[in-house]
Design a protein around this motif. Structure first.
Motif, PDB file in Angstrom:
ATOM      1  N   THR A   6      -1.073 -93.320 -20.719  1.00 17.70           N
ATOM      2  CA  THR A   6      -0.396 -94.461 -20.084  1.00 17.70           C
ATOM      3  C   THR A   6       0.505 -93.997 -18.940  1.00 17.70           C
ATOM      4  O   THR A   6       1.428 -94.713 -18.544  1.00 17.70           O
ATOM      5  N   SER A   7       0.262 -92.810 -18.409  1.00 15.48           N
ATOM      6  CA  SER A   7       1.101 -92.293 -17.320  1.00 15.48           C
ATOM      7  C   SER A   7       0.890 -93.108 -16.042  1.00 15.48           C
ATOM      8  O   SER A   7      -0.130 -93.782 -15.867  1.00 15.48           O
ATOM      9  N   LYS A  11      -2.792 -94.840 -14.602  1.00 14.42           N
ATOM     10  CA  LYS A  11      -2.916 -96.267 -14.276  1.00 14.42           C
ATOM     11  C   LYS A  11      -3.203 -96.454 -12.776  1.00 14.42           C
ATOM     12  O   LYS A  11      -3.999 -97.322 -12.400  1.00 14.42           O
ATOM     13  N   TYR A  12      -2.586 -95.630 -11.945  1.00 17.02           N
ATOM     14  CA  TYR A  12      -2.851 -95.699 -10.507  1.00 17.02           C
ATOM     15  C   TYR A  12      -4.328 -95.417 -10.220  1.00 17.02           C
ATOM     16  O   TYR A  12      -4.973 -96.133  -9.448  1.00 17.02           O
ATOM     17  N   ARG A  13      -4.880 -94.389 -10.859  1.00 16.39           N
ATOM     18  CA  ARG A  13      -6.275 -94.023 -10.618  1.00 16.39           C
ATOM     19  C   ARG A  13      -7.230 -95.123 -11.091  1.00 16.39           C
ATOM     20  O   ARG A  13      -8.251 -95.381 -10.461  1.00 16.39           O
ATOM     21  N   LEU A  14      -6.889 -95.780 -12.202  1.00 20.72           N
ATOM     22  CA  LEU A  14      -7.722 -96.894 -12.671  1.00 20.72           C
ATOM     23  C   LEU A  14      -7.682 -98.056 -11.678  1.00 20.72           C
ATOM     24  O   LEU A  14      -8.714 -98.648 -11.355  1.00 20.72           O
ATOM     25  N   LEU A  15      -6.483 -98.386 -11.184  1.00 19.27           N
ATOM     26  CA  LEU A  15      -6.365 -99.492 -10.233  1.00 19.27           C
ATOM     27  C   LEU A  15      -7.098 -99.179  -8.932  1.00 19.27           C
ATOM     28  O   LEU A  15      -7.698-100.060  -8.320  1.00 19.27           O
ATOM     29  N   LEU A 184      -2.571-110.697 -11.597  1.00 18.01           N
ATOM     30  CA  LEU A 184      -3.637-111.038 -12.541  1.00 18.01           C
ATOM     31  C   LEU A 184      -4.848-110.123 -12.380  1.00 18.01           C
ATOM     32  O   LEU A 184      -5.464-109.708 -13.373  1.00 18.01           O
ATOM     33  N   LYS A 185      -5.179-109.792 -11.149  1.00 16.47           N
ATOM     34  CA  LYS A 185      -6.309-108.881 -10.919  1.00 16.47           C
ATOM     35  C   LYS A 185      -5.984-107.475 -11.429  1.00 16.47           C
ATOM     36  O   LYS A 185      -6.869-106.759 -11.922  1.00 16.47           O
ATOM     37  N   SER A 186      -4.719-107.073 -11.330  1.00 21.50           N
ATOM     38  CA  SER A 186      -4.300-105.764 -11.843  1.00 21.50           C
ATOM     39  C   SER A 186      -4.450-105.711 -13.360  1.00 21.50           C
ATOM     40  O   SER A 186      -4.973-104.733 -13.919  1.00 21.50           O
ATOM     41  N   SER A 193      -9.324-100.907 -20.420  1.00 22.39           N
ATOM     42  CA  SER A 193      -9.005 -99.521 -20.778  1.00 22.39           C
ATOM     43  C   SER A 193      -7.872 -99.432 -21.795  1.00 22.39           C
ATOM     44  O   SER A 193      -7.678 -98.382 -22.417  1.00 22.39           O
ATOM     45  N   TYR A 194      -7.115-100.518 -21.933  1.00 20.27           N
ATOM     46  CA  TYR A 194      -5.984-100.548 -22.865  1.00 20.27           C
ATOM     47  C   TYR A 194      -6.055-101.855 -23.662  1.00 20.27           C
ATOM     48  O   TYR A 194      -5.230-102.748 -23.482  1.00 20.27           O
ATOM     49  N   ARG A 195      -7.048-101.949 -24.536  1.00 16.97           N
ATOM     50  CA  ARG A 195      -7.305-103.225 -25.212  1.00 16.97           C
ATOM     51  C   ARG A 195      -6.173-103.644 -26.146  1.00 16.97           C
ATOM     52  O   ARG A 195      -6.049-104.822 -26.489  1.00 16.97           O
TER      53      ARG A 195
END
Length: 244
Positions: A6-7, A11-15, A184-186, A193-195
């Motif tokens: 959760t770093s 999260k930046y790389r997923l977005l 909302l899109k974020s 990935s974080y259900r």
């Protein structure tokens, strides 16, 4: 529960995998001498921060003053470095300690103080994400971080912040609609990935020309910030969603 980190960096790389969301993300890299100098020369101001910290801890701004002088700001304290070697010696202390370097966003200001926005996005199991509340965090005098405790800043409604900023001539309805859309899109991008996450506190911002930015996403946001707003119904709505 997901094993995915959760770093801030993860999260930046997923977005960033979303072509649409990429436009709202400040350029961010793992901190190394090479990435630091490339970005400082490109933007003239950068932020470095630990990828696992919260609450504004460890956030440092570097500003290029001229060809050989650089200003560091940590909290309200400032320090001048007279050459690149001094800066590199400082960076060496941070290397290997999970720091990222990020383009510094020229945040919109209220009375000269930068502000950013906390947008709460929540969902019930098997339902769509909803924006359930938002507020503005105005930095304390002399600070660059908007964390209320750290900078002795204040919480105001987003509408109040917009009315007292350089964006007051723009249509607030349009600005807020764009803010909600990106939030909302974020959440929709990160959710799969974080259900286990049902509540996200997304830190966002408007820059001085009204462009929307995503700063970072918190999965355990401090709900009590919303008690500082005059309208307590926002806190009650967030809390009821959170309990469910």
């Amino acid at each position: 529960m997901s094993n995915l980190s959760t770093s801030k960096w993860t999260k930046y790389r997923l977005l960033r995998k979303s072509e649409e969301l990429r436009a709202y993300l400040p350029e961010t890299e793992w901190l190394k001498e090479s990435t630091f100098w490339r970005m400082l020369n490109k933007y003239e101001q950068v932020i470095i921060k630990p990828t696992g910290s919260y609450g504004g801890h460890g956030v440092i701004r570097f500003k290029k003053l001229n060809a050989s002088e650089y200003e560091l700001q940590n909290g309200a304290k400032k320090k001048i470095f007279r050459d690149q070697e001094q800066v590199n010696a400082f960076l060496k202390k941070k290397s290997g300690k999970n720091y990222i370097v990020q383009q510094r966003i020229p945040l919109a200001t209220v009375n000269g103080r930068p502000f950013d926005l906390r947008v709460m996005v929540q969902r019930h199991p098997h339902s769509k994400w909803q924006v359930t509340g938002k507020l503005a965090k105005v930095a304390g005098r002399g600070f660059i971080v908007t964390n209320i405790r750290m900078s002795s800043g204040k919480v105001v409604s987003v509408e109040h912040a917009l009315r007292h900023s350089q964006l007051k001539s723009m249509r607030s309805g349009d600005l807020l609609a764009q803010l909600d859309k990106v939030a909302l899109k974020s959440a929709a991008k990160l959710g799969p990935s974080y259900r286990w996450v049902k509540t996200m506190g997304i830190d966002m911002a408007f820059d001085k020309v009204g462009r929307v930015w995503i700063i970072e996403v918190n999965y355990l946001p401090m709900l009590e910030l919303f008690l500082k707003l005059k309208d307590k119904s926002i806190f009650r709505r967030i809390k009821s969603f959170h309990k469910k």
